[in-house]
Write an enzyme that holds these catalytic residues in place. Sequence first.
Site, PDB file in Angstrom:
ATOM      1  CG  ASP A 151      -8.386  17.170  -1.004  1.00 33.25           C
ATOM      2  OD1 ASP A 151      -8.312  17.359   0.225  1.00 33.25           O
ATOM      3  OD2 ASP A 151      -8.614  16.054  -1.502  1.00 33.25           O
ATOM      4  CD  GLU A 194      -9.325  10.295   4.093  1.00 34.35           C
ATOM      5  OE1 GLU A 194      -8.561   9.353   4.238  1.00 34.35           O
ATOM      6  OE2 GLU A 194      -8.999  11.335   3.447  1.00 34.35           O
ATOM      7  CG  HIS A 224     -10.656  15.765   1.882  1.00 38.50           C
ATOM      8  ND1 HIS A 224      -9.298  15.576   1.895  1.00 38.50           N
ATOM      9  CD2 HIS A 224     -11.192  14.615   2.361  1.00 38.50           C
ATOM     10  CE1 HIS A 224      -9.018  14.355   2.337  1.00 38.50           C
ATOM     11  NE2 HIS A 224     -10.152  13.761   2.638  1.00 38.50           N
TER      12      HIS A 224
HETATM   13  C1  TNX Z   1      -7.367   8.679   1.112  1.00 41.39           C
HETATM   14  S1  TNX Z   1      -9.334   7.779  -1.012  1.00 41.39           S
HETATM   15  C2  TNX Z   1      -8.017   9.748   0.545  1.00 41.39           C
HETATM   16  C3  TNX Z   1      -7.223  10.776  -0.162  1.00 41.39           C
HETATM   17  C4  TNX Z   1      -5.759  10.524  -0.060  1.00 41.39           C
HETATM   18  C5  TNX Z   1      -5.479   9.045  -0.255  1.00 41.39           C
HETATM   19  C6  TNX Z   1      -4.037   8.661  -0.312  1.00 41.39           C
HETATM   20  C7  TNX Z   1     -10.053   8.958  -0.382  1.00 41.39           C
HETATM   21  C8  TNX Z   1     -11.449   9.064  -0.677  1.00 41.39           C
HETATM   22  N1  TNX Z   1      -9.377   9.825   0.420  1.00 41.39           N
HETATM   23  O1  TNX Z   1      -7.573  12.059   0.306  1.00 41.39           O
HETATM   24  O2  TNX Z   1      -5.122  11.275  -1.031  1.00 41.39           O
HETATM   25  O3  TNX Z   1      -6.103   8.339   0.799  1.00 41.39           O
HETATM   26  O4  TNX Z   1      -3.879   7.333  -0.744  1.00 41.39           O
END
Ligand code: TNX
Length: 571
Positions: free
Chosen positions: A228, A369, A305
């Site tokens: 990450d 994301e 990420h």
């Molecule tokens: C979203 S769930 C994210 C994570 C974070 C999390 C915190 C997902 C695929 N991505 O990077 O840690 O929310 O709840």
Amino acid sequence: MARGRSAGGRDFSARGTLLGGVLLVAAALLASGCGRVIRAERPVQVTPRPVEVVEGEGVFRLTARVPYWMPGEEPGGETGEGTVAGMKAVGEAFVELLTPCFGQPPVRAERLPERGGIRFEICDTLDAGAYCLEVTREGIGIRSGDAAGAFYAVQTLRQLLPPAAFSPGGPVRAVEIPEVRIVDRPCMAYRGLMLDVARHFFTVDEVKRTIDLMALHKMNVFHWHLTDDQGWRIEIRRYPELTRVGSVRRRTLIGKDPGGEYDESCRYDETPYGGYYTQEQIREVVDYAARRFITVIPEIEFPGHAVAALASYPWLSCTGELYEVRQTWDIDDRVFCPGRESTFEFIEGVLSEVLELFPSEYIHIGGDECPTKMWARCGHCQARMRTEGIDDLRGLQGYATARVERFLQAHGRQLIGWDEILESGVTPTAVVMSWRGTEGGVRAARQGNRVVMSPSTYCYFDYYQTEDTASEPLAWGGCLPLEKVYAFDPYEGLDERERACVLGVQANLWTEYIPDFGQAQYMLLPRLSALAEVGWSLDRKDPADYRRRLARLARCYDAAGFHYARHGFGE
Ligand code: TNX
């Protein structure tokens, strides 16, 4: 789905007289000298809930001298190579369970005892993962569809043993197990837990303890979130900077993320924070999990990420700038450049080593994301879009994902991605992990993609477990009490054909605000038992019954030395 004393079950009516029983106990005590005899506990309470539990009145008295018999290498005894290896692992789990009770390992019988003892048997008529465990006054019979089923029966046996058998006070002479017949099988094939080791690192021993926890709950997929923005945690021999540079962040945010690394209100712990697993350690964990019938699915985040990777090799980004490994937790614009060929060479190089280490059918490539801001200003990305006929930036992610999927498929593997991969034109063969609610999963199942349901609303164990957040350690936010996890219906809104696309369910433990393993356990337990029950016993859930069983399960946690939250226990 009967539970309790069913008319169709075995007749367990008491055979001996009370006097006979007393004399027998006295004789046994005399014969054994001193040493504790731990009494059976009733009623039998097993979590996740079995299909059928029929309790009798007698007990089986287990001592270190009761032999156990396993189908194995003896001629005619095996049912295939996989089963032999599998039953060996079951034997180890059985020995590991009983050794602490008696202070010595149980003895393996050389041949099938004529009567009594503990007998394992593989049975063609039972499904994979299914088992039937029968405790009579004479012994214990475990029939199962495969080695995994036998392993689950051993986990059930763990819950039949009185927890006092594991308490300090030295080894015991004998433990009593109630006479019972248990028939059981899992409802869903995929019962997962994700652990994020990037935001906070967990040692090999802690990862193994997490796997133990999963095994106790009959869960079977460990999703290991290894990379990450805040840390790259897996050794890749071709790219040593990933761990030399990418596994260490200069400092870590203290308290809640105000929403940006450069926000003036950020306070930091200035101690460098790092950690990674060598390939040898990864193999050790994969093997440890396999011996507990748990598949490890690695996640290598792509194309978002990615800051820890870009900090290690700046040529992986659109600008080639030098970055630091991230120190705060929100979403970052700095992602892999899908315009350059070198990015694909890199990810394929990384995945080649990953595939060597993880035999799992599925490989997770993240996909969540991923801002496209940098791609919009990047000449390589623009050129890629022109030559590939891609007309929006999101489509560029679709191109990158599909390319990685082709690579995985050429190596006989399947791609899993977070539900964002649906937005960039997902291929029909990708598996979608639905996290932003179940909507993504429902959409994916409607179009025939396979799905793992892991919505934040029911499966995010980084959320608070109570409304009273002031009395809790800092958490991500949200509120996910135990009862809500238990109430999760992964099939909601799906017809029968679509339901068949749902592989199963998964709990996610993101660790931005989980700095150590004690807190990880606190966030996982007992909510993991509720999700395990969704995956294993969906067709027979019963909240009131679960609550009763939970108290018993907590004593199992105590016996195994796990730390857990008390919400939901009425404490
Ligand atoms: C979203 S769930 C994210 C994570 C974070 C999390 C915190 C997902 C695929 N991505 O990077 O840690 O929310 O709840």
